[in-house]
Design an enzyme around this catalytic site. Structure first.
Site, PDB file in Angstrom:
ATOM      1  N   HIS A  16       0.836  -1.197   0.000  1.00 53.86           N
ATOM      2  CA  HIS A  16       0.000   0.000   0.000  1.00 53.86           C
ATOM      3  C   HIS A  16       0.878   1.256   0.000  1.00 53.86           C
ATOM      4  O   HIS A  16       2.054   1.201   0.349  1.00 53.86           O
ATOM      5  CB  HIS A  16      -0.836   0.089   1.292  1.00 53.86           C
ATOM      6  CG  HIS A  16      -1.625  -1.111   1.648  1.00 53.86           C
ATOM      7  ND1 HIS A  16      -2.996  -1.147   1.557  1.00 53.86           N
ATOM      8  CD2 HIS A  16      -1.258  -2.324   2.150  1.00 53.86           C
ATOM      9  CE1 HIS A  16      -3.443  -2.314   1.973  1.00 53.86           C
ATOM     10  NE2 HIS A  16      -2.399  -3.045   2.339  1.00 53.86           N
ATOM     11  N   TYR A  17       0.265   2.403  -0.306  1.00 56.14           N
ATOM     12  CA  TYR A  17       0.837   3.666   0.141  1.00 56.14           C
ATOM     13  C   TYR A  17      -0.171   4.349   1.057  1.00 56.14           C
ATOM     14  O   TYR A  17      -1.367   4.069   1.025  1.00 56.14           O
ATOM     15  CB  TYR A  17       1.289   4.573  -0.995  1.00 56.14           C
ATOM     16  CG  TYR A  17       0.265   5.140  -1.957  1.00 56.14           C
ATOM     17  CD1 TYR A  17      -0.973   5.627  -1.549  1.00 56.14           C
ATOM     18  CD2 TYR A  17       0.576   5.246  -3.312  1.00 56.14           C
ATOM     19  CE1 TYR A  17      -1.876   6.182  -2.437  1.00 56.14           C
ATOM     20  CE2 TYR A  17      -0.313   5.797  -4.217  1.00 56.14           C
ATOM     21  CZ  TYR A  17      -1.538   6.266  -3.768  1.00 56.14           C
ATOM     22  OH  TYR A  17      -2.425   6.818  -4.656  1.00 56.14           O
ATOM     23  N   THR A  18       0.343   5.261   1.899  1.00 50.71           N
ATOM     24  CA  THR A  18      -0.494   5.846   2.944  1.00 50.71           C
ATOM     25  C   THR A  18      -1.343   7.009   2.457  1.00 50.71           C
ATOM     26  O   THR A  18      -2.365   7.318   3.063  1.00 50.71           O
ATOM     27  CB  THR A  18       0.380   6.350   4.097  1.00 50.71           C
ATOM     28  OG1 THR A  18       1.310   7.320   3.588  1.00 50.71           O
ATOM     29  CG2 THR A  18       1.143   5.188   4.740  1.00 50.71           C
ATOM     30  N   GLU A  56       2.543  -0.879   4.540  1.00 50.82           N
ATOM     31  CA  GLU A  56       2.252   0.498   4.145  1.00 50.82           C
ATOM     32  C   GLU A  56       3.559   1.244   3.893  1.00 50.82           C
ATOM     33  O   GLU A  56       4.494   1.176   4.693  1.00 50.82           O
ATOM     34  CB  GLU A  56       1.473   1.228   5.246  1.00 50.82           C
ATOM     35  CG  GLU A  56       0.050   0.737   5.443  1.00 50.82           C
ATOM     36  CD  GLU A  56      -0.941   1.415   4.495  1.00 50.82           C
ATOM     37  OE1 GLU A  56      -0.497   2.226   3.651  1.00 50.82           O
ATOM     38  OE2 GLU A  56      -2.142   1.134   4.617  1.00 50.82           O
ATOM     39  N   HIS A  62      -2.411  -3.150  -3.466  1.00 54.58           N
ATOM     40  CA  HIS A  62      -3.758  -2.939  -2.927  1.00 54.58           C
ATOM     41  C   HIS A  62      -4.763  -2.781  -4.064  1.00 54.58           C
ATOM     42  O   HIS A  62      -5.880  -3.306  -4.015  1.00 54.58           O
ATOM     43  CB  HIS A  62      -3.751  -1.694  -2.033  1.00 54.58           C
ATOM     44  CG  HIS A  62      -4.939  -1.595  -1.126  1.00 54.58           C
ATOM     45  ND1 HIS A  62      -5.219  -0.448  -0.418  1.00 54.58           N
ATOM     46  CD2 HIS A  62      -5.914  -2.471  -0.803  1.00 54.58           C
ATOM     47  CE1 HIS A  62      -6.311  -0.634   0.302  1.00 54.58           C
ATOM     48  NE2 HIS A  62      -6.760  -1.853   0.085  1.00 54.58           N
ATOM     49  N   ASP A  90      -3.527   2.377  -4.866  1.00 54.31           N
ATOM     50  CA  ASP A  90      -2.170   2.290  -4.337  1.00 54.31           C
ATOM     51  C   ASP A  90      -1.555   0.899  -4.560  1.00 54.31           C
ATOM     52  O   ASP A  90      -2.291  -0.084  -4.634  1.00 54.31           O
ATOM     53  CB  ASP A  90      -2.140   2.678  -2.852  1.00 54.31           C
ATOM     54  CG  ASP A  90      -3.099   1.864  -1.983  1.00 54.31           C
ATOM     55  OD1 ASP A  90      -4.277   1.739  -2.352  1.00 54.31           O
ATOM     56  OD2 ASP A  90      -2.653   1.350  -0.939  1.00 54.31           O
TER      57      ASP A  90
END
Length: 222
Positions: free
Chosen positions: A24-26, A89, A127, A137
């Site tokens: 993921h990225y935040t 993440e 994700h 993401d």
């Protein structure tokens, strides 16, 4: 690795074993802001790990428990992705490149996670792969090819084109979100920057993914 426990976790359901990694990225302004949210009980979100832009690695949830990172979606017949996965993440605002220190830390973490759980490179996913149309993401700026070259993910080569969406479903994508969403998710990962109508290159890459890495869309691979 720094321990920063999150209260948002539970038991893996029905004896599920870890068989996926979800990256993921935040989409937040900093790792500190992301850490605060991932550890806020009111937010009811978490991940097993957070990696800062400078490569700092935070452990939030134990690997043997179910973090709340994936949400609704599916992959290769798995409906409860949270119960079958490790969530990682990456602190990133959604538009910036991923720094070298962060990518190097991710590679080291993946080596450990994949080794401990016997996870094949094809089972390291975005994700957006398991939630097309709902999540984007880690996005087209994330370097999946780099991970693949290191044996930590996969990268397709053109093959004889077939039925593209059948092939993408065999690879693992759920078609419930619609063909346009699935095509966008596939391109974000394997053809970053590609837009417009379906073309032969989409079908050629999808055919290779299905042939070399496909699973039975109706079954669950644990």
């Amino acid at each position: 690795m720094l321990s920063h426990p999150s209260p948002s976790f539970g038991l893996r359901r029905d004896g599920a074993q870890v068989s996926l990694v979800v990256v993921h990225y935040t989409a937040m302004e900093s790792a500190a802001a992301a850490l605060e949210r991932l550890c806020d009980p009111a937010a009811e979100v978490s991940a097993h790990y957070l990696i800062g832009e400078d490569g700092t690695l935070f452990s939030l949830v134990a690997e043997d428990t179910r973090a709340w990172h994936a949400g609704a979606g599916a992959w290769g017949g798995i409906q409860d992705v949270n119960s079958h996965s490790i969530g990682i993440e990456l602190a990133n605002d959604g538009a910036s490149p991923f720094p070298e220190a962060q990518m190097a830390a991710l590679e080291g973490l993946l080596d450990g996670v994949m080794g401990r759980h016997g996870i094949a490179p094809a089972r390291v996913i975005a994700h957006s792969d398991m939630a097309p149309g709902r999540k984007i993401d880690p996005g087209p700026r994330f370097d999946w090819r780099r991970l693949a070259l290191g044996g930590r993910a996969i990268w397709p080569a053109p093959s004889k084109p077939g039925a593209v969406f059948e092939d993408l479903a065999r690879f693992g994508y759920t078609l419930e979100a619609g063909e346009a969403a699935v095509l966008a998710a596939f391109r974000a990962r394997f053809r970053p920057g590609a837009t417009g109508p379906l073309v032969d290159m989409d079908a050629a890459l999808a055919a290779d993914l299905a042939a070399r890495f496909g699973v039975d869309p109706g079954g669950v691979t644990s």
